[in-house]
Design a protein around this motif. Structure first.
Motif, PDB file in Angstrom:
ATOM      1  N   PRO A 171       3.348  15.823  -1.196  1.00  0.00           N
ATOM      2  CA  PRO A 171       2.127  15.086  -1.542  1.00  0.00           C
ATOM      3  C   PRO A 171       2.250  14.322  -2.859  1.00  0.00           C
ATOM      4  O   PRO A 171       1.791  13.183  -2.969  1.00  0.00           O
ATOM      5  CB  PRO A 171       1.073  16.195  -1.647  1.00  0.00           C
ATOM      6  CG  PRO A 171       1.568  17.265  -0.745  1.00  0.00           C
ATOM      7  CD  PRO A 171       3.062  17.213  -0.832  1.00  0.00           C
ATOM      8  N   PHE A 218       2.480   5.338  -3.177  1.00  0.00           N
ATOM      9  CA  PHE A 218       1.395   4.467  -2.743  1.00  0.00           C
ATOM     10  C   PHE A 218       0.301   4.306  -3.781  1.00  0.00           C
ATOM     11  O   PHE A 218      -0.730   3.715  -3.493  1.00  0.00           O
ATOM     12  CB  PHE A 218       0.787   5.009  -1.438  1.00  0.00           C
ATOM     13  CG  PHE A 218       1.734   4.939  -0.279  1.00  0.00           C
ATOM     14  CD1 PHE A 218       2.336   6.093   0.194  1.00  0.00           C
ATOM     15  CD2 PHE A 218       2.031   3.735   0.324  1.00  0.00           C
ATOM     16  CE1 PHE A 218       3.223   6.044   1.260  1.00  0.00           C
ATOM     17  CE2 PHE A 218       2.916   3.666   1.394  1.00  0.00           C
ATOM     18  CZ  PHE A 218       3.514   4.827   1.851  1.00  0.00           C
ATOM     19  N   HIS A 219       0.523   4.838  -4.970  1.00  0.00           N
ATOM     20  CA  HIS A 219      -0.454   4.728  -6.068  1.00  0.00           C
ATOM     21  C   HIS A 219      -1.822   5.203  -5.623  1.00  0.00           C
ATOM     22  O   HIS A 219      -2.814   4.471  -5.714  1.00  0.00           O
ATOM     23  CB  HIS A 219      -0.544   3.276  -6.560  1.00  0.00           C
ATOM     24  CG  HIS A 219       0.794   2.699  -6.889  1.00  0.00           C
ATOM     25  ND1 HIS A 219       1.565   3.178  -7.930  1.00  0.00           N
ATOM     26  CD2 HIS A 219       1.527   1.745  -6.290  1.00  0.00           C
ATOM     27  CE1 HIS A 219       2.697   2.502  -7.963  1.00  0.00           C
ATOM     28  NE2 HIS A 219       2.709   1.641  -6.989  1.00  0.00           N
ATOM     29  N   LEU A 220      -1.853   6.430  -5.096  1.00  0.00           N
ATOM     30  CA  LEU A 220      -3.117   6.958  -4.612  1.00  0.00           C
ATOM     31  C   LEU A 220      -3.731   7.861  -5.665  1.00  0.00           C
ATOM     32  O   LEU A 220      -3.013   8.517  -6.413  1.00  0.00           O
ATOM     33  CB  LEU A 220      -2.884   7.766  -3.329  1.00  0.00           C
ATOM     34  CG  LEU A 220      -2.449   6.925  -2.128  1.00  0.00           C
ATOM     35  CD1 LEU A 220      -1.870   7.807  -1.055  1.00  0.00           C
ATOM     36  CD2 LEU A 220      -3.621   6.139  -1.592  1.00  0.00           C
ATOM     37  N   PRO A 221      -5.045   7.936  -5.711  1.00  0.00           N
ATOM     38  CA  PRO A 221      -5.680   8.793  -6.714  1.00  0.00           C
ATOM     39  C   PRO A 221      -5.542  10.271  -6.344  1.00  0.00           C
ATOM     40  O   PRO A 221      -5.540  10.637  -5.168  1.00  0.00           O
ATOM     41  CB  PRO A 221      -7.155   8.358  -6.654  1.00  0.00           C
ATOM     42  CG  PRO A 221      -7.336   7.822  -5.283  1.00  0.00           C
ATOM     43  CD  PRO A 221      -6.031   7.213  -4.885  1.00  0.00           C
ATOM     44  N   LEU A 243       6.002   2.455   7.643  1.00  0.00           N
ATOM     45  CA  LEU A 243       5.311   3.283   6.661  1.00  0.00           C
ATOM     46  C   LEU A 243       5.425   4.761   7.016  1.00  0.00           C
ATOM     47  O   LEU A 243       5.571   5.605   6.134  1.00  0.00           O
ATOM     48  CB  LEU A 243       3.834   2.868   6.569  1.00  0.00           C
ATOM     49  CG  LEU A 243       3.604   1.546   5.828  1.00  0.00           C
ATOM     50  CD1 LEU A 243       2.194   1.041   6.053  1.00  0.00           C
ATOM     51  CD2 LEU A 243       3.860   1.731   4.342  1.00  0.00           C
ATOM     52  N   ALA A 244       5.381   5.068   8.321  1.00  0.00           N
ATOM     53  CA  ALA A 244       5.527   6.466   8.740  1.00  0.00           C
ATOM     54  C   ALA A 244       6.886   6.999   8.317  1.00  0.00           C
ATOM     55  O   ALA A 244       7.009   8.134   7.854  1.00  0.00           O
ATOM     56  CB  ALA A 244       5.361   6.586  10.255  1.00  0.00           C
ATOM     57  N   LYS A 298       8.158  13.680   2.717  1.00  0.00           N
ATOM     58  CA  LYS A 298       7.868  13.625   1.291  1.00  0.00           C
ATOM     59  C   LYS A 298       6.774  14.622   0.931  1.00  0.00           C
ATOM     60  O   LYS A 298       5.910  14.938   1.737  1.00  0.00           O
ATOM     61  CB  LYS A 298       7.398  12.214   0.907  1.00  0.00           C
ATOM     62  CG  LYS A 298       8.418  11.135   1.222  1.00  0.00           C
ATOM     63  CD  LYS A 298       9.002  10.601  -0.051  1.00  0.00           C
ATOM     64  CE  LYS A 298      10.045   9.522   0.095  1.00  0.00           C
ATOM     65  NZ  LYS A 298      10.285   8.937   1.354  1.00  0.00           N
ATOM     66  N   ILE A 357       4.167  11.156  -2.277  1.00  0.00           N
ATOM     67  CA  ILE A 357       3.400  10.172  -1.516  1.00  0.00           C
ATOM     68  C   ILE A 357       2.385   9.485  -2.430  1.00  0.00           C
ATOM     69  O   ILE A 357       2.187   8.263  -2.368  1.00  0.00           O
ATOM     70  CB  ILE A 357       2.695  10.846  -0.324  1.00  0.00           C
ATOM     71  CG1 ILE A 357       3.734  11.405   0.652  1.00  0.00           C
ATOM     72  CG2 ILE A 357       1.802   9.851   0.399  1.00  0.00           C
ATOM     73  CD1 ILE A 357       3.142  12.131   1.825  1.00  0.00           C
ATOM     74  N   ARG A 358       1.757  10.283  -3.303  1.00  0.00           N
ATOM     75  CA  ARG A 358       0.784   9.705  -4.223  1.00  0.00           C
ATOM     76  C   ARG A 358       1.432   8.682  -5.125  1.00  0.00           C
ATOM     77  O   ARG A 358       0.887   7.622  -5.392  1.00  0.00           O
ATOM     78  CB  ARG A 358       0.172  10.821  -5.076  1.00  0.00           C
ATOM     79  CG  ARG A 358      -1.264  11.127  -4.724  1.00  0.00           C
ATOM     80  CD  ARG A 358      -1.784  12.251  -5.567  1.00  0.00           C
ATOM     81  NE  ARG A 358      -1.740  13.497  -4.851  1.00  0.00           N
ATOM     82  CZ  ARG A 358      -1.349  14.670  -5.364  1.00  0.00           C
ATOM     83  NH1 ARG A 358      -0.957  14.730  -6.605  1.00  0.00           N
ATOM     84  NH2 ARG A 358      -1.345  15.755  -4.637  1.00  0.00           N
ATOM     85  N   ASP A 399      -7.466  12.894  -6.102  1.00  0.00           N
ATOM     86  CA  ASP A 399      -8.900  13.218  -6.177  1.00  0.00           C
ATOM     87  C   ASP A 399      -9.326  14.419  -5.339  1.00  0.00           C
ATOM     88  O   ASP A 399     -10.464  14.526  -4.924  1.00  0.00           O
ATOM     89  CB  ASP A 399      -9.726  11.992  -5.761  1.00  0.00           C
ATOM     90  CG  ASP A 399      -9.318  11.477  -4.375  1.00  0.00           C
ATOM     91  OD1 ASP A 399      -9.870  10.449  -3.951  1.00  0.00           O
ATOM     92  OD2 ASP A 399      -8.438  12.092  -3.743  1.00  0.00           O
ATOM     93  N   LEU A 400      -8.393  15.330  -5.096  1.00  0.00           N
ATOM     94  CA  LEU A 400      -8.777  16.538  -4.374  1.00  0.00           C
ATOM     95  C   LEU A 400      -8.854  17.707  -5.335  1.00  0.00           C
ATOM     96  O   LEU A 400      -8.110  17.770  -6.300  1.00  0.00           O
ATOM     97  CB  LEU A 400      -7.750  16.862  -3.284  1.00  0.00           C
ATOM     98  CG  LEU A 400      -7.723  15.916  -2.085  1.00  0.00           C
ATOM     99  CD1 LEU A 400      -6.520  16.212  -1.240  1.00  0.00           C
ATOM    100  CD2 LEU A 400      -8.979  16.057  -1.278  1.00  0.00           C
ATOM    101  N   SER A 423      -2.552  -4.196   6.499  1.00  0.00           N
ATOM    102  CA  SER A 423      -3.962  -4.485   6.369  1.00  0.00           C
ATOM    103  C   SER A 423      -4.314  -5.842   6.960  1.00  0.00           C
ATOM    104  O   SER A 423      -5.250  -5.988   7.749  1.00  0.00           O
ATOM    105  CB  SER A 423      -4.311  -4.482   4.876  1.00  0.00           C
ATOM    106  OG  SER A 423      -5.612  -4.135   4.674  1.00  0.00           O
ATOM    107  N   CYS A 456       2.006  -2.355   2.926  1.00  0.00           N
ATOM    108  CA  CYS A 456       0.614  -1.950   3.089  1.00  0.00           C
ATOM    109  C   CYS A 456      -0.286  -3.163   3.242  1.00  0.00           C
ATOM    110  O   CYS A 456      -1.139  -3.218   4.135  1.00  0.00           O
ATOM    111  CB  CYS A 456       0.145  -1.138   1.875  1.00  0.00           C
ATOM    112  SG  CYS A 456       0.948   0.440   1.761  1.00  0.00           S
ATOM    113  N   ILE A 487       6.729   7.965   4.734  1.00  0.00           N
ATOM    114  CA  ILE A 487       5.950   9.166   4.437  1.00  0.00           C
ATOM    115  C   ILE A 487       6.667  10.439   4.856  1.00  0.00           C
ATOM    116  O   ILE A 487       6.567  11.473   4.194  1.00  0.00           O
ATOM    117  CB  ILE A 487       4.582   9.095   5.154  1.00  0.00           C
ATOM    118  CG1 ILE A 487       3.723   8.014   4.518  1.00  0.00           C
ATOM    119  CG2 ILE A 487       3.861  10.425   5.082  1.00  0.00           C
ATOM    120  CD1 ILE A 487       2.392   7.839   5.180  1.00  0.00           C
TER     121      ILE A 487
END
Lengths: 345, 256
Positions: free
Chosen positions: A136, A143-146, A127-128, A134, A139-140, A148-149, A109, A105, A131
Motif C-alpha cells: 500500500p 500515484f500520489h494518493l492521500p 495500470l493493473a 506492490k 502504491i500511494r 487518509d485511512l 480518465s 492515469c 499495482i
C-alpha cells in the motif's frame, strides 16, 4: 478568384473535419474518420449534428485536455484503418503504452470520458500491472494518493489476507465481557441471562480447548462438549447462531498451525476462574464499588490472555506471520499493531 | 489517480489478484471503496459454479462470498464432494470423499471399515483393517475445474494405531480417462515421511493435521472434456497392508 484556383481549393474541402473544443477553450479540427472512432464524439455528430463548423464545435468533457486529446487521436488514427493486422496493432499498443504513470492515469480518465473502451482496457491493464505486487505504501507513492485511512481501517483488510481468527475471537471475548458488565450495571437485583453470555463464551473457549486434542470439532462433538458443560452448570440452552459461527470459524482456524493451540488450553482454567467468580457475585447485590474492580480484574485477565495468545503466536511463525503486538485501549478493544505504531499504545 | 472515477479504479483492480485488491483496501479511501465493490470480486469468483452449488445465506457482498468459499468448503452432491476456492486466484478446488472413491474390497467389513471422525470434512472415512490388494481410484469430471490452470491431486489420509506394509513406495497415477495409458508408468510415492528416500514424492503433513501425497498433475485447458482418473495402488507385493485411514482425494491448483 479564377476557375483554376477554385479547382485547387475543392479537393481539400472534400475531406471532412470535425470541430472540437477542449476544456481550456481552444478549438481544433480533426479528420472525421479519426474523431468518429470515439463513441462519444460519434454520438454527438450523428444525434445532434454538431461539430460541422467552428461555431458548432463539440465541447469535450473536462478531463480531456489538448495533450491527451492528441494522444487519443494518434491511437484512433492508427486503429481506425481496417487494413492493419492484429500483430501490427499489438505491437503499436505495446509501444503506445510506454509512458509515465501520471500520463497513464490522465489518459485512462480522458479515454473513459470519451467512452473509447479499447483504449481504456489497454491503459487499465497497464495500470493493473503496475499495482500488482506492490505494498500500500508503494502504491500511494506511485500515484500520489492521500494517506487518509485510520489505523483500524488499514488493519481490517489485512485480517482477511492473513486470516487471523484468533484476533476475532479475542475481540468477541471483549465484546461479550463489556456486554456483561453493562447488563449487570443495568439490572442490579435481577438474576439475568448471565448464563446466556457465559454459555456463548464458554463455547468459544471449549472450541479453542477442544482443538487441543483432536483437530477440528464438528457439530457432533461440540454438542458433546456442550452437554458436559451443561451438567456442570445445570442450564440447557442451545445457541444455534453462535455454534454456526463457531463452525465457520473452525474452518478458518484449520489453516493455522494446531500445535500452538495446545498452549491456549492453559487459559481454559483461567477463564473458568473468571466465570466462577462471576457466579459468586450473581446471587448477591452488585455494588458500584465492585464493578470497577471486577472490570479491572477482567481487563487484567484478558490482557494475560492476549499476552499468551501472542507468545504462542510468535512460536508458530510461518512465512507470512510477524510478531504481533497487541495493544489494549481504554475500551478493552484489542488492536493489532505492527511496526513503529507498536511502540506507542 | 484521484481523478479517476471509482468504476475505473474498480476495473483496474479487477485485473489484478485478490491479494492485491486486499492490499489496495489499505491504500486510501477511494481505493478502499473501489476495492470493496461487487464488480471487482465478481471478477474473481468463478464464472461457472458446479452443479448443486448454492451460495450460503447471509453474505452481504461478493467479497464476503469469495472469502466464505475460500475458508469454508461447501458440500455438494449429497455431501461427497466439497467445493472451495483457492485464495490467491479464485480457482476452483474440490475434495472427493472416500465414499465417492472406488476402493477395492471397500464394501467388505473384513477389510475396510467406514467410521466417522470429528476432524473429517465428510460424514465417513475409510479405515483399513487389513488388505492385500490395495486399490483406490477416484474420477472427476474435468469440466468442474478452472480453465488454464495447473492442478494436482492428493490422497488425503492419516494413520491408525499400527500401520503396516507402507514402508515401501506405492504406485500413484493420474491419467485422462479413455486415453491410451498402457505405456504411462505410474509414479512411485511414499506414504510415510522417510527423510532418506530420494525417489519420488512423499507424504506431507497438512494444516488440518491429515497427511497428503501427490498422485499427479494435469493442466486444464479451456474446452477440455472427459474425466481425470487418479489412483493409488499396491497390488504387487505379497503382504498385507494395515492401518491406513482415507479421507478422500483433494484436487487443487498448483501454486507457483
Amino acid at each position: 478568384m479564377s476557375e483554376s484556383d477554385m479547382a485547387i481549393i475543392k479537393p481539400d474541402m472534400m475531406k471532412s473535419y470535425i470541430w472540437l473544443e477542449t476544456s481550456d477553450g481552444s478549438i481544433q479540427q480533426v479528420e472525421q474518420e479519426v474523431a468518429m472512432f470515439c463513441p462519444m464524439i460519434c454520438h454527438q455528430v450523428l444525434q445532434k449534428g454538431a461539430g460541422s463548423s467552428k461555431n458548432s464545435a463539440i465541447s469535450l468533457p473536462h478531463k480531456v485536455n489538448p495533450p491527451m486529446l492528441s494522444l487519443i487521436f494518434d491511437y484512433c488514427r492508427f486503429h481506425q484503418l481496417p487494413g492493419r493486422s492484429n500483430k501490427e496493432r499489438k505491437v503499436y499498443d505495446e509501444k503506445f503504452m510506454r509512458m509515465d504513470t501520471k500520463r497513464l492515469c490522465e489518459l485512462t480518465s480522458a479515454a473513459d470520458s470519451l467512452q473509447l473502451k479499447p483504449l481504456v482496457d489497454l491503459t487499465s491493464r497497464a495500470l493493473a500491472r503496475i499495482i500488482e505486487g506492490k505494498s500500500p505504501e508503494e502504491i500511494r507513492e506511485i500515484f500520489h494518493l492521500p494517506d487518509d485511512l485510520t489505523e483500524e481501517e488499514k488493519l481490517e483488510p489485512l485480517k482477511n489476507t492473513m486470516d487471523d481468527p484468533r484476533i476475532r475471537l479475542l475481540n468477541r471475548l471483549y465484546a461479550k465481557k463489556r456486554k456483561e458488565l453493562k447488563e449487570r450495571a443495568k439490572l442490579k437485583s435481577i438474576e439475568v441471562e448471565e448464563r446466556v453470555d457465559e454459555r456463548s463464551v464458554d463455547d468459544l473457549l471449549s472450541f479453542i480447548n477442544g482443538r487441543d486434542h483432536k483437530g477440528v470439532n464438528t457439530s457432533k462433538s461440540k454438542k458433546k462438549n456442550k452437554k458436559r458443560k451443561e451438567h456442570k452448570n445445570g442450564t440447557c440452552k442451545v445457541f444455534n447462531k453462535d455454534s454456526h459461527n463457531l463452525h465457520s470459524k473452525q474452518r478458518s482456524v484449520e489453516e493455522t498451525s494446531s500445535s500452538s493451540l495446545g498452549r491456549v488450553s492453559n487459559l481454559h482454567s483461567m477463564e473458568d476462574d473468571i466465570f466462577s467468580k462471576k457466579a459468586e457475585f450473581e446471587d448477591g447485590y452488585i455494588d458500584d464499588e465492585i464493578d470497577p474492580a471486577l472490570k479491572e480484574m477482567l481487563d487484567r485477565e484478558v490482557e494475560e490472555f492476549a499476552r499468551r495468545l501472542n507468545s504462542s503466536w510468535v512460536l508458530s511463525v510461518g512465512q507470512e506471520r510477524q510478531p504481533v503486538h497487541f495493544s489494549i485501549n481504554g475500551n478493552g478493544d484489542t488492536r493489532r499493531l505492527t511496526g513503529p505504531a507498536a511502540r506507542h499504545k | 489517480m484521484n481523478n479517476l472515477p471509482e468504476d475505473c479504479i474498480a476495473k483496474i483492480l479487477s485485473l489484478t489478484t485478490p491479494r492485491d485488491v486486499c492490499r489496495s483496501s489499505a491504500v486510501s479511501r477511494c481505493f478502499r471503496s473501489a476495492a470493496d465493490t461487487d464488480h471487482v470480486w465478481n471478477h474473481f469468483l468463478p464464472s461457472e459454479f458446479p452443479e448443486g452449488f448454492r451460495a450460503p445465506e447471509g453474505l452481504p457482498t461478493k467479497k464476503h462470498l469469495f472469502f466464505s468459499l475460500v475458508h469454508n468448503p461447501l458440500l455438494l452432491h449429497g455431501s461427497q464432494l466439497s467445493f472451495s476456492l483457492e485464495r490467491s486466484t479464485g480457482n476452483k478446488c474440490y475434495m472427493m470423499a472416500a465414499r465417492a472413491l472406488n476402493i477395492t474390497w471397500g464394501h467388505d467389513q473384513r477389510y475396510w471399515q467406514w467410521i466417522s471422525l470429528p476432524d473429517a470434512r465428510f460424514k465417513e472415512v475409510a479405515a483399513l483393517k487389513m488388505v492385500w490388494w490395495l486399490d483406490i481410484t477416484g474420477k472427476i469430471n474435468i469440466n468442474l475445474l478452472s480453465d488454464d490452470t495447473l492442478y494436482a491431486a492428493y490422497l488425503v489420509f492419516k494413520w491408525n494405531l499400527d500401520p503396516y506394509g507402507f514402508r515401501q513406495p506405492v504406485e500413484a497415477s493420474l491419467v485422462l480417462a479413455g486415453t491410451e495409458h498402457d505405456d504411462v508408468q505410474p509414479s512411485m510415492v511414499s506414504l510415510m515421511q522417510n527423510p532418506g528416500s530420494e525417489q519420488g514424492q512423499h507424504a506431507e503433513l497438512r494444516s488440518d493435521d491429515w497427511y497428503e501425497v501427490e498422485l499427479g498433475q494435469f493442466f486444464k485447458r479451456r474446452g477440455d472434456m472427459g474425466e481425470i482418473e487418479m489412483s493409488l495402488k499396491e497390488t504387487k507385493r505379497p503382504f498385507e497392508k494395515k492401518g491406513l485411514i482415507v479421507h478422500g482425494i483433494e484436487i487443487r491448483p498448483v501454486l507457483p
